[in-house]
Design a protein around this motif. Sequence first.
Motif, short mmCIF file in Angstrom:
data_model
loop_
_atom_site.label_atom_id
_atom_site.label_comp_id
_atom_site.label_asym_id
_atom_site.label_seq_id
_atom_site.Cartn_x
_atom_site.Cartn_y
_atom_site.Cartn_z
N LEU A 379 0.67 -1.23 -0.08
CA LEU A 379 0.02 -0.04 -0.02
C LEU A 379 0.63 1.45 -0.02
CD1 LEU A 379 -2.85 -0.84 2.35
CD2 LEU A 379 -2.93 -0.79 -0.11
N TRP A 383 0.29 4.23 -2.95
CA TRP A 383 -0.18 5.52 -2.78
C TRP A 383 0.88 6.53 -3.22
CZ3 TRP A 383 -1.63 3.26 2.51
CH2 TRP A 383 -0.58 3.52 3.52
N HIS A 385 2.26 7.30 -5.80
CA HIS A 385 1.87 8.17 -7.17
C HIS A 385 3.09 8.34 -7.79
CE1 HIS A 385 -2.55 9.22 -7.68
NE2 HIS A 385 -2.41 8.29 -6.99
N ASN A 390 5.11 2.72 -7.85
CA ASN A 390 4.01 1.87 -8.46
C ASN A 390 4.23 0.34 -8.71
OD1 ASN A 390 0.68 2.38 -8.73
ND2 ASN A 390 1.35 1.65 -10.77
N TYR A 413 -6.56 -4.42 -5.49
CA TYR A 413 -5.44 -3.30 -5.57
C TYR A 413 -4.57 -3.39 -6.63
CZ TYR A 413 -6.88 -1.50 -0.98
OH TYR A 413 -7.61 -1.34 0.08
N GLN A 420 -3.39 2.95 -12.81
CA GLN A 420 -2.49 4.06 -12.65
C GLN A 420 -1.59 4.29 -13.43
OE1 GLN A 420 -2.85 5.14 -7.80
NE2 GLN A 420 -1.24 4.00 -8.49
N TRP A 488 -11.45 6.56 1.50
CA TRP A 488 -11.01 6.32 -0.14
C TRP A 488 -12.36 5.94 -1.00
CZ3 TRP A 488 -6.19 2.54 -0.02
CH2 TRP A 488 -4.93 3.21 0.62
N ASP A 520 -4.92 11.38 6.04
CA ASP A 520 -4.90 10.24 4.96
C ASP A 520 -3.43 10.24 4.02
OD1 ASP A 520 -7.36 8.03 4.23
OD2 ASP A 520 -5.67 8.55 2.54
N PHE A 522 -3.65 9.49 1.12
CA PHE A 522 -4.23 9.96 -0.38
C PHE A 522 -4.92 11.50 -0.29
CE2 PHE A 522 -4.94 5.92 -2.59
CZ PHE A 522 -4.15 6.00 -3.69
N ASN A 525 -4.41 13.77 -3.24
CA ASN A 525 -5.23 13.26 -4.48
C ASN A 525 -6.87 13.90 -4.19
OD1 ASN A 525 -5.21 12.31 -6.95
ND2 ASN A 525 -5.91 10.26 -6.42
N ASN A 554 2.43 16.42 -1.80
CA ASN A 554 3.00 15.17 -2.37
C ASN A 554 3.79 15.55 -3.64
OD1 ASN A 554 4.13 12.79 -3.39
ND2 ASN A 554 2.29 11.57 -3.19
#
Length: 623
Positions: A379, A383, A385, A390, A413, A420, A488, A520, A522, A525, A554
């Motif tokens: 994970l 996340w 990115h 990835n 996932y 992505q 999410w 979080d 994320f 995003n 980020n």
Amino acid sequence: MQSKLELRIDGPFEARDESGAPVAGLSARGRAMLAFLALSPDTRASRETLATLLWGDRAETQARGSLRQELSALRKVLPEGVLDADRDCVRLIGAAVAPPPPGAVLLDGVAISSGAFEDWLRDARSRRADDLADRSLTAARAALAAGDGRTAQAEAARALDHAPDSEAALRCLIDAVAAGGDRATAHAAFRRYVERQHTEHGTQVPADLQALVDGVRAPAAARPEGREPAVAVLPFDELSGGAGDMFADGIVEEITGALSHVQAFRVIARQSAFALKGEALDVQETARRLRADYLVEGSVRRSGDRVRIAVQLVGGETGETLWSERYDDRMDDLFDLQDRIAAHVAGQLSPSLRRAEILRARSFRPEDRSAYDLVLTALPHFWAHQKDENARAVALLNAALERDPDYAPALAYKAWALAQQPSYMWSDDPDSDHRAALTTARAALERVGDHAPSLVAIGAAITLSSGEVRLAERIIDRALTIDPNNAWGLMRRGWLYTYIDRAADALDVFDRAEELSPLDPFRFNIFFGQAVAVRVLGRYEEAIRLIHEGMHANPGCTWVYRVLAGVYKLMGRDADSDAALEKLLEHYPHLTARYLMNCIPPSARDFQPDYVDALRRLGLPEG
């Protein structure tokens, strides 16, 4: 003498008057000014300093005028006499700064478009963290000298919260074990330290430090293959109610019910937790009796029509506090209050527990990790990115599927991670990756049942890799019906709404996601999703601001220069668009117009023609 104003400047900013009531109506610059004054010598600063700090992007006359307006606005909402200003200086009088909670960041969430403020805040955060860490480490060493291991360990742990890279604090914490500290807690701190050195700095701990900790290591307890963690919500302490008052029990019942919808962990039945009420058991014994990996504890205190509820998540094995929060509210509608608190706890507890489980999974050797452990380990890479991260996530998810080919979370996932790759322009073959993502998503959908996190991942993959937005909407709606507080899921619903002409609804959903999980991983995003939504609504300047906020959260998300260039093109700001495009090409030199169109989520191509047209006009080679 009681202070007229209490400021919490570490973490999300709060100001409360002497009655404890929150001070409303403070702007971002107002909050920044109060924090700056609170940290200044004699709590004072010159007008020139404040004008330059907070309005450094404006002309001097305009900046001074803005300062006068802000001071006037502050006087209207602050207690009388707290803010004093003459022709030269501004001073804060009778204000106290609340102790910082563990790990809190100075003025977290306060963003101002002023280079001078950004420079000050960066330096102030570093100085404050170092100062607080030094104080705690000094106290820890004094306790060690007195033979008080538990106090030494607690102070050393605080030092690590403020300065997580402090080897001196970690060594002090380990030394505290010999003086009566807790071995399991020391091991948990060491495990976090090792993980940070690896992920943040790419370094290993010194051999002598590893040798030092080997004597106090308490290995993580293994679980049956694939078993998700168990959480028990213990009876809350009612600190101010009369005998037989059921308000605290009602809060616990609502929190237990809300958590039972979260598919990422199992919730121990309420009656089992209440069976231990009144027994004087420590955390470890309580967890053992309930067979729980984590415990939720809390207290309720009421005064008049106001209520304060404190909640914390602790590790059942170590007794370590993993997350804590305090809620202050009015008891206007008892049931609405209970529902609201329960939703917040469920939403904010999930990412904290996920972080703890990731650290636990990483304590095992890779070959000893279960499919569940491998998904958890994937994970943080997922996340991040970033292209390499990835790819690492996909590799770990493939390893999970080697353990269990039908494990739905790993398939779900993996589908999201594959989707992505083209969406963020990391793909060598966008069409092939879109097809692979959809194939994997459909395989996951056949196996997923009612596992809400996996449904969210499947919905995200379908949104990013196809035009089937209605199917994605049904899947994400199903996930949120099962777990209404899944941040999410709310984030992905917000993104999906930007593709189906529901941008205003998207903003409400993004706000809800951020409210439930403000820390979080994320969160960046969410900023980007809000930027797309306001761009669809024609609020271009706001979109630019939100994009920069997301990039600040980020910095590795370089693909978003694509969005920035497109928004500037829509605004007719060609020079800014060209500058954003130049930045984009620095990171994606292979970019062509054809490749870009193949990478954009099909849903966006179908429902955002003006944006797609703007991207076509960027001047990329056709390819």
